[in-house]
Design an enzyme around this catalytic site. Structure first.
Site, short mmCIF file in Angstrom:
data_model
loop_
_atom_site.label_atom_id
_atom_site.label_comp_id
_atom_site.label_asym_id
_atom_site.label_seq_id
_atom_site.Cartn_x
_atom_site.Cartn_y
_atom_site.Cartn_z
N LYS A 158 7.32 -55.83 -12.57
CA LYS A 158 5.85 -55.33 -12.49
C LYS A 158 6.12 -53.74 -12.06
O LYS A 158 6.18 -53.84 -10.76
CB LYS A 158 4.82 -56.20 -12.00
CG LYS A 158 3.41 -55.49 -12.00
CD LYS A 158 2.34 -56.24 -11.70
CE LYS A 158 0.90 -56.08 -11.56
NZ LYS A 158 0.76 -54.33 -11.42
N TYR A 193 -3.82 -29.63 -2.50
CA TYR A 193 -4.94 -30.54 -2.66
C TYR A 193 -4.80 -31.77 -2.77
O TYR A 193 -5.20 -32.85 -2.00
CB TYR A 193 -5.48 -29.95 -3.96
CG TYR A 193 -6.84 -30.71 -4.39
CD1 TYR A 193 -7.90 -30.36 -4.06
CD2 TYR A 193 -6.38 -31.87 -5.18
CE1 TYR A 193 -8.87 -31.32 -4.52
CE2 TYR A 193 -7.48 -32.72 -5.65
CZ TYR A 193 -8.70 -32.40 -5.23
OH TYR A 193 -9.88 -33.06 -5.78
S1 IVH Z 1 2.07 -56.04 -19.68
C1 IVH Z 1 -2.89 -56.54 -19.94
N1 IVH Z 1 3.87 -55.31 -18.12
O1 IVH Z 1 0.11 -53.56 -14.42
C2 IVH Z 1 -1.91 -55.53 -19.50
N2 IVH Z 1 1.99 -54.45 -17.31
O2 IVH Z 1 -2.80 -55.24 -14.00
C3 IVH Z 1 -0.50 -56.12 -20.10
N3 IVH Z 1 2.21 -52.95 -15.34
O3 IVH Z 1 -2.42 -52.25 -15.80
C4 IVH Z 1 0.27 -55.29 -19.40
N4 IVH Z 1 4.42 -53.35 -15.28
O4 IVH Z 1 -0.08 -50.95 -16.19
C5 IVH Z 1 2.83 -55.24 -18.10
N5 IVH Z 1 6.07 -55.05 -17.04
C6 IVH Z 1 4.68 -54.64 -17.06
C7 IVH Z 1 4.05 -54.08 -16.39
C8 IVH Z 1 2.64 -53.94 -16.41
C9 IVH Z 1 3.40 -52.70 -14.64
C10 IVH Z 1 0.85 -52.66 -15.01
C11 IVH Z 1 -0.08 -52.24 -16.06
C12 IVH Z 1 -1.30 -53.01 -15.92
C13 IVH Z 1 -1.24 -53.62 -14.56
C14 IVH Z 1 -1.74 -54.94 -14.35
#
Ligand code: IVH
Length: 655
Positions: free
Chosen positions: A107, A44
């Site tokens: 990130k 799926y």
């Molecule tokens: S801090 C306000 N740190 O990136 C959210 N986010 O749009 C603060 N993400 O949905 C998040 N790695 O899921 C933060 N080291 C990291 C991250 C991270 C991935 C993601 C998170 C968020 C999106 C940003």
């Protein structure tokens, strides 16, 4: 349960988008309404993956697998997204708004998840981000992730972070799935927790809610103390922000997970409160997104080339590396000072990108090499002494320097579009004193041309015809062709439009030129003194060419739009401008694009090549930028570049 049918890769590939949508809908009904699935969750997911590839905007993809997964969970506080930036200047401007240090983390490219522990420390609920307010309940599957403790000391607490798939795990699935993120998103929504577990997902925590931590640094320590794996982070002061970015950019290729940028957060939580959030993202955090390919390679040697201006510039000769589909072997290092600031050495491991997907650019040195780089003591073209002015090295006798003179003639021919005068021909013509100044172009004769080796009667005739066909020159083109510092394409265009005649341009004072939008004192000075220095050449040229000025120039420019742009990197690309442009007004910018065979549509679409964001300070992000960011996130080719990067593209194009 009846035996599940297997679907082969060929079968999936043969399906049209409509057939795929039909099949997925049918399997949804079989699974949910009749509870008689015909295919495995795995198959799926492959159908979903294929649909994502062939029809990414299909409504069936809006909420991946949601039809296959459980109840709504209201978040304890909104799960916002991160504001994004694409260059150092934007990062600095963001950081100027708060006090204290900055926490820097990679990130992670995965699926956001909130995990709540109750007052006895038991994992109570885990949910996806969903629409930010309400997400999907994925508790049972999250409980199977080895990185997530099912019980913690203390509570109630909430850990937020990213569910992702390690690249070493993804290896097994890479033939069927486009990327680890999509697979992680599908795997975490499996109805059967054992199947979900089998995907071997990972989790990295980046936020803690409900603790009395005062800083981001403390939060990270507590998350680790709770039993979560450590997420690599740096706490840096504001002077080291770009170093923080580089740290992760450098590691990107060697990590066992995909990252798509670097996240910066104000370390002090008191500053978070003070800054607050917009409707979509907190002001205390920012994601610096990677754009396009970056590659690591080595510096083999430096080539010193002499520019038209007499500047001796270093060019990095690098071990070939493929970036955005093209092999890169050279990258300009701009000037001696820049080379030194990078800490460049021969044999160094360097990280190279193509800015805006086009211009090769050395980002930084990842590992120094053995051999020091020694600047040349004499001009590589004419052997004169080298002089240094600030960051730049110059040939001390540019008027006698063959490279400078040949460069000037070559530039004139290129700008005026006189074809046939290649490097070899120009070199020999210069040595034989046939072409030593641009004026000589217009006094060439068949007799003189025949002195050049490999020039026969036919070639001589063609070359003379080319020259004759370009005795009428539009004012802006003429100004640019002179090769005066700062009289590049856009500046020449603005000046020609403003002053209309060459006489008026030559009569203009520094103050009048400096007053034009985007021009400063230095630029005005270079232009006015450059025109004075070239007075003799200009007068001599006017004996042989006719200038098209005012209305005649406008007509010629319109007719030529897009022509002569065959070699332009902007040809066939589309550009939309947003925000406050500092160097030119929007109309001029659009004209520059069109002159090079590019398009300048009014709005952002998925097919757009570039959104150019003005360097002028603006409080709010434009709706064009938000739309473009959404498309980038969806995987569109579209690139968001700053005004300075756009200018670099133009300069590179002029070079
Ligand atoms: S801090 C306000 N740190 O990136 C959210 N986010 O749009 C603060 N993400 O949905 C998040 N790695 O899921 C933060 N080291 C990291 C991250 C991270 C991935 C993601 C998170 C968020 C999106 C940003």
């Amino acid at each position: 349960m009846a035996q599940l049918r297997k679907i082969s890769a060929t079968e999936i590939e043969a399906m049209s988008p409509e057939q795929l949508e039909g099949e997925i809908t049918r399997h949804n009904t079989l699974y949910w309404d009749s509870q008689e699935p015909e295919i495995s969750d795995y198959d799926y997911d492959r159908l979903i993956e294929r649909l994502r590839a062939v029809r990414p905007d299909s409504p069936l993809l809006g909420d991946f697998g949601a039809e296959r997964f459980g109840a709504d969970v209201a978040h304890s506080s909104p799960m916002l997204s991160l504001d994004k930036c694409y260059d150092d200047a934007q990062l600095m401007s963001w950081a100027s708004k708060f006090e204290g240090d900055v926490a820097v983390t990679p990130k992670m490219d995965g699926v956001a998840c909130a995990i709540r522990y109750d007052d006895s420390g038991r994992l109570a609920i885990a949910a996806t981000r969903g629409n930010g307010t309400v997400g999907d309940d994925i508790t049972r599957n999250v409980a199977t992730i080895a990185d997530v403790p099912n019980r913690i000391e203390g509570g109630p607490l909430e850990v937020r972070g990213e569910i992702y798939m390690k690249l070493s795990v993804f290896e097994r699935y890479k033939d069927q799935f486009a990327n680890p993120r999509n697979l992680a998103a599908g795997a975490i929504k499996q109805k059967d927790s054992e199947k979900s577990r089998a995907y071997g997902l990972s989790f990295a925590g980046y936020d803690l809610l409900g603790s009395d931590a005062k800083t981001e640094a403390e939060k990270f320590e507590r998350i680790i103390a709770l039993g979560f794996p450590e997420m690599e982070r740096l706490i840096v002061n504001k002077d080291e922000l770009t170093g923080g970015y580089r740290h992760f950019a450098e590691k990107r290729d060697s990590l066992d997970f995909e990252i798509d940028g670097v996240v910066f957060k104000a370390n002090e939580l008191s500053e978070h409160e003070r800054l607050g959030a917009t409707g979509h993202h907190p002001r205390y955090a920012l994601a610096y997104k990677f754009q396009g390919d970056q590659g690591t390679t080595t510096l083999d040697a430096i080539e010193w080339s002499v520019a038209r201006s007499g500047a001796i510039t270093p060019v990095a000769l690098i071990a070939p590396v493929t970036l955005s589909g093209a092999e890169v072997r050279r990258a300009s290092l701009h000037n001696w000072g820049y080379l030194q600031k990078l800490g460049m050495t021969i044999g160094a491991k360097i990280v190279v990108t193509r800015r805006g997907g086009v211009i090769p650019h050395v980002e930084f040195v990842a590992e120094p090499g053995e051999e020091k780089i020694v600047p040349p003591k004499t001009c590589p073209s004419c052997g004169s002494d080298v002089t240094q002015v600030d960051d730049f090295l110059f040939c001390s006798h540019p008027l006698k320097c063959p490279d400078v003179q040949r460069g000037t003639i070559k530039h004139f021919c290129k700008v005026v579009d006189i074809q046939g005068f290649g490097d070899k021909l120009l070199a020999e013509a210069f040595d034989k004193q046939i072409l030593v100044s641009v004026v000589d172009i217009y006094t060439l004769s068949a007799e003189k041309l025949l002195e050049i080796e490999r020039v026969g009667d036919k070639t001589a005739e063609n070359l003379l015809a080319q020259v004759d066909a370009h005795r009428e020159i539009e004012l802006a083109t003429f100004l640019r062709a002179l090769g005066i510092e700062d009289l590049g394409q856009q500046v020449s265009r603005v000046i020609a439009d403003h002053f209309e005649t060459l006489a008026a341009v030559r009569a203009a004072t520094r103050e009048q030129v400096a007053a034009l939008s985007g021009f400063g004192d230095i630029m005005a000075n270079n232009i006015v003194s450059g025109l004075t220095a070239e007075a003799e050449i200009i007068d001599a040229l006017l004996e042989h060419v006719t200038l098209l000025e005012g209305a005649a120039a406008a007509a010629a420019a319109a007719a030529a739009a897009g022509e002569g742009a065959a070699g332009s990197a902007l040809r066939g690309k589309s550009f939309v401008f947003t925000g406050k442009l500092e160097s030119f007004d929007r109309k001029t910018a659009q004209k520059l694009v069109k002159e090079r065979g590019g398009e300048a549509p009014a709005g952002v679409t998925k097919e757009l090549s570039y959104l150019v964001v003005g360097d002028g300070k603006e409080d709010k992000k434009s709706s064009k930028q938000k739309k473009a960011e959404k498309y980038v996130a969806e995987g569109c080719e579209l690139k968001i570049i700053s005004e300075s990067e756009f200018k670099q593209m133009l300069e590179q194009d002029d070079a």
